[in-house]
Design a protein around this motif. Structure first.
Motif, PDB file in Angstrom:
ATOM      1  N   ILE A  99     -27.934  29.231 -39.297  1.00  0.00           N
ATOM      2  CA  ILE A  99     -27.931  28.713 -38.072  1.00  0.00           C
ATOM      3  C   ILE A  99     -27.461  29.725 -36.960  1.00  0.00           C
ATOM      4  N   GLU A 100     -27.042  30.776 -37.242  1.00  0.00           N
ATOM      5  CA  GLU A 100     -26.667  31.836 -36.259  1.00  0.00           C
ATOM      6  C   GLU A 100     -27.552  32.156 -35.231  1.00  0.00           C
ATOM      7  N   ASN A 101     -27.347  32.132 -34.021  1.00  0.00           N
ATOM      8  CA  ASN A 101     -28.562  32.380 -33.066  1.00  0.00           C
ATOM      9  C   ASN A 101     -29.542  31.763 -32.899  1.00  0.00           C
ATOM     10  N   ARG A 102     -29.348  30.368 -33.526  1.00  0.00           N
ATOM     11  CA  ARG A 102     -30.455  29.362 -33.500  1.00  0.00           C
ATOM     12  C   ARG A 102     -30.057  28.301 -32.457  1.00  0.00           C
ATOM     13  N   HIS A 103     -31.268  27.639 -31.947  1.00  0.00           N
ATOM     14  CA  HIS A 103     -30.872  26.579 -30.935  1.00  0.00           C
ATOM     15  C   HIS A 103     -30.779  25.406 -31.675  1.00  0.00           C
ATOM     16  N   VAL A 104     -29.513  24.582 -31.853  1.00  0.00           N
ATOM     17  CA  VAL A 104     -29.254  23.419 -32.648  1.00  0.00           C
ATOM     18  C   VAL A 104     -29.317  22.277 -31.758  1.00  0.00           C
ATOM     19  N   LEU A 105     -30.066  21.333 -32.375  1.00  0.00           N
ATOM     20  CA  LEU A 105     -30.117  19.879 -32.039  1.00  0.00           C
ATOM     21  C   LEU A 105     -29.628  19.003 -32.938  1.00  0.00           C
ATOM     22  N   ILE A 106     -28.322  18.316 -32.822  1.00  0.00           N
ATOM     23  CA  ILE A 106     -27.657  17.457 -33.934  1.00  0.00           C
ATOM     24  C   ILE A 106     -28.388  15.974 -33.414  1.00  0.00           C
ATOM     25  N   VAL A 107     -29.006  15.564 -34.497  1.00  0.00           N
ATOM     26  CA  VAL A 107     -29.376  14.198 -34.469  1.00  0.00           C
ATOM     27  C   VAL A 107     -28.581  13.097 -35.108  1.00  0.00           C
ATOM     28  N   GLU A 108     -28.373  12.322 -34.426  1.00  0.00           N
ATOM     29  CA  GLU A 108     -27.489  11.265 -34.826  1.00  0.00           C
ATOM     30  C   GLU A 108     -28.070   9.740 -34.766  1.00  0.00           C
ATOM     31  N   ASP A 109     -27.695   8.763 -35.513  1.00  0.00           N
ATOM     32  CA  ASP A 109     -28.376   7.530 -35.447  1.00  0.00           C
ATOM     33  C   ASP A 109     -27.638   6.654 -34.203  1.00  0.00           C
ATOM     34  N   ILE A 110     -26.115   6.692 -34.195  1.00  0.00           N
ATOM     35  CA  ILE A 110     -25.280   6.228 -33.403  1.00  0.00           C
ATOM     36  C   ILE A 110     -24.177   6.977 -32.925  1.00  0.00           C
ATOM     37  N   ALA A 158     -38.880  12.811 -27.864  1.00  0.00           N
ATOM     38  CA  ALA A 158     -39.826  13.819 -28.484  1.00  0.00           C
ATOM     39  C   ALA A 158     -40.401  14.828 -27.491  1.00  0.00           C
ATOM     40  N   ALA A 159     -40.984  14.041 -26.465  1.00  0.00           N
ATOM     41  CA  ALA A 159     -41.966  14.657 -25.441  1.00  0.00           C
ATOM     42  C   ALA A 159     -40.765  15.449 -24.550  1.00  0.00           C
ATOM     43  N   GLN A 160     -39.633  14.881 -24.065  1.00  0.00           N
ATOM     44  CA  GLN A 160     -38.690  15.384 -23.540  1.00  0.00           C
ATOM     45  C   GLN A 160     -37.966  16.381 -24.116  1.00  0.00           C
ATOM     46  N   ILE A 161     -37.477  16.328 -25.251  1.00  0.00           N
ATOM     47  CA  ILE A 161     -37.185  17.469 -26.149  1.00  0.00           C
ATOM     48  C   ILE A 161     -38.171  18.817 -26.197  1.00  0.00           C
ATOM     49  N   SER A 162     -39.238  18.340 -26.554  1.00  0.00           N
ATOM     50  CA  SER A 162     -40.344  19.384 -26.633  1.00  0.00           C
ATOM     51  C   SER A 162     -40.588  20.253 -25.238  1.00  0.00           C
ATOM     52  N   ALA A 163     -40.436  19.456 -24.245  1.00  0.00           N
ATOM     53  CA  ALA A 163     -40.604  20.222 -22.886  1.00  0.00           C
ATOM     54  C   ALA A 163     -39.476  21.057 -22.571  1.00  0.00           C
ATOM     55  N   ASP A 164     -38.194  20.367 -22.951  1.00  0.00           N
ATOM     56  CA  ASP A 164     -37.003  21.189 -22.616  1.00  0.00           C
ATOM     57  C   ASP A 164     -36.778  22.450 -23.336  1.00  0.00           C
ATOM     58  N   TYR A 165     -37.383  22.261 -24.544  1.00  0.00           N
ATOM     59  CA  TYR A 165     -37.225  23.470 -25.574  1.00  0.00           C
ATOM     60  C   TYR A 165     -38.403  24.625 -25.331  1.00  0.00           C
ATOM     61  N   SER A 166     -39.457  24.406 -24.570  1.00  0.00           N
ATOM     62  CA  SER A 166     -40.746  24.821 -24.818  1.00  0.00           C
ATOM     63  C   SER A 166     -40.526  26.291 -24.600  1.00  0.00           C
ATOM     64  N   ASP A 167     -39.524  26.848 -24.026  1.00  0.00           N
ATOM     65  CA  ASP A 167     -39.587  28.352 -23.613  1.00  0.00           C
ATOM     66  C   ASP A 167     -38.502  28.844 -24.594  1.00  0.00           C
ATOM     67  N   LYS A 168     -37.938  28.275 -25.580  1.00  0.00           N
ATOM     68  CA  LYS A 168     -36.874  28.853 -26.509  1.00  0.00           C
ATOM     69  C   LYS A 168     -37.284  29.241 -27.703  1.00  0.00           C
ATOM     70  N   GLY A 169     -38.410  29.325 -28.214  1.00  0.00           N
ATOM     71  CA  GLY A 169     -38.927  29.614 -29.554  1.00  0.00           C
ATOM     72  C   GLY A 169     -38.641  28.375 -30.153  1.00  0.00           C
ATOM     73  N   ASP A 170     -37.936  28.268 -31.266  1.00  0.00           N
ATOM     74  CA  ASP A 170     -37.958  27.287 -32.332  1.00  0.00           C
ATOM     75  C   ASP A 170     -36.509  26.828 -32.361  1.00  0.00           C
ATOM     76  N   ILE A 171     -36.479  25.454 -32.834  1.00  0.00           N
ATOM     77  CA  ILE A 171     -35.110  24.820 -32.900  1.00  0.00           C
ATOM     78  C   ILE A 171     -34.989  24.445 -34.092  1.00  0.00           C
ATOM     79  N   VAL A 172     -33.440  24.273 -34.539  1.00  0.00           N
ATOM     80  CA  VAL A 172     -33.229  23.617 -35.671  1.00  0.00           C
ATOM     81  C   VAL A 172     -32.519  22.245 -35.614  1.00  0.00           C
ATOM     82  N   LEU A 173     -33.320  21.075 -36.369  1.00  0.00           N
ATOM     83  CA  LEU A 173     -32.575  20.043 -36.218  1.00  0.00           C
ATOM     84  C   LEU A 173     -31.742  19.517 -37.227  1.00  0.00           C
ATOM     85  N   VAL A 174     -30.256  19.063 -36.869  1.00  0.00           N
ATOM     86  CA  VAL A 174     -29.433  18.875 -37.875  1.00  0.00           C
ATOM     87  C   VAL A 174     -28.991  17.508 -38.068  1.00  0.00           C
ATOM     88  N   GLY A 175     -29.729  16.930 -38.935  1.00  0.00           N
ATOM     89  CA  GLY A 175     -29.399  15.568 -39.227  1.00  0.00           C
ATOM     90  C   GLY A 175     -28.254  15.334 -39.827  1.00  0.00           C
TER      91      GLY A 175
END
Ligand code: PRP
Length: 175
Positions: free
Chosen positions: A88-99, A21-38
Motif C-alpha cells: 500500500i506504499e504511495n496508495r490512497h488508503v481508506l480504512i473501513v470500520e463497522d463501528i 459511496a457518492a461522497q467518497i467517489s467525488a472526493d477521490y475522483s482526481d486521485k486515481g485509485d484507492i485501496v479500501l482496508v476492511g
C-alpha cells in the motif's frame, strides 16, 4: 434469540451507504485509485456494500486486530492479528470500520498503516458512538452517530452471532 429490535433499518442503511459511496467517489475522483482496508471481522458487510457502490477504481485489503476485553468492556489495548497483504506504499488508503466506540482500535490501525507509507489515509465508519470516545481519532466518513447501546447486525456481533442480520438491532448484554 428473538429478533433484536431495530435501531437502524435495512432501508436506511442502504440509503446512507449509497450517500457515503457518492461522497467518497467525488472526493477521490482526481486521485486515481484507492485501496479500501476492511477491518475484520465487523466491517465485512459494510465494506462489501460500500465498495460495490463506488464509481472510482478501487482495490480491497483486509487487516485484523484483536482488542483485549473483559466481557463487553474494552481495555483499550489492541494487537495486530493480520496485516494487509498487498503493498500500500504511495496508495490512497481508506480504512473501513463497522463501528468506532472508544477509538482505540482506529487510532492503533492508523499507526500501523502509516508505517507502510501510503500516499494518504482516511477513515470511514458506519457507526460512531461519540459518548464513548476515549481518544481523539479522525473519522472522515460517518454513517450514523448512535448512543451508548450494544448494537448487532450488518457485520456487528454479540458473541459472534447476529453478524448477518440485515439491519442494526439493539441487545442487552448479559455479562
Ligand atoms: C469492534 C469494531 C472495531 C472496534 C471498535 O471490533 O469492529 O474494530 O470494536 O472499538 P473501539 O473504538 O472501542 O476500539 P471487535 O473487537 O468487536 O471485533 P470484530 O470486528 O471482529 O467483531
Amino acid at each position: 434469540m428473538n429478533q433484536p429490535p431495530v435501531l437502524i433499518s435495512e432501508q436506511d442503511i442502504q440509503a446512507r451507504v449509497a450517500e457515503l459511496a457518492a461522497q467518497i467517489s467525488a472526493d477521490y475522483s482526481d486521485k486515481g485509485d484507492i485501496v479500501l482496508v476492511g477491518v475484520l471481522k465487523g466491517s465485512f458487510i459494510f465494506l462489501a456494500d460500500l465498495s460495490r457502490r463506488l464509481t472510482i477504481p478501487r482495490t480491497i485489503e483486509f487487516i485484523a486486530v484483536s482488542s483485549y476485553a473483559t466481557g463487553s468492556i474494552s481495555s483499550g489495548a489492541v494487537r495486530l492479528v493480520m496485516d494487509v497483504r498487498g503493498n500500500i506504499e504511495n496508495r490512497h488508503v481508506l480504512i473501513v470500520e463497522d463501528i468506532v466506540d472508544t477509538g482505540h482500535t482506529l487510532k492503533y490501525l492508523i499507526g500501523i498503516l502509516e508505517s507502510h507509507h501510503p500516499a494518504s489515509i482516511k477513515t470511514a465508519a458506519l457507526l460512531h458512538k461519540p459518548e464513548r470516545a476515549e481518544v481523539e481519532v479522525p473519522i472522515d466518513y460517518i454513517g450514523f452517530g448512535i448512543g451508548d447501546e450494544w448494537v448487532v447486525g450488518y457485520g456487528l456481533d454479540y458473541a459472534e452471532h447476529e453478524r448477518t442480520l440485515p439491519y442494526i438491532g439493539i441487545i442487552e448484554p448479559t455479562d
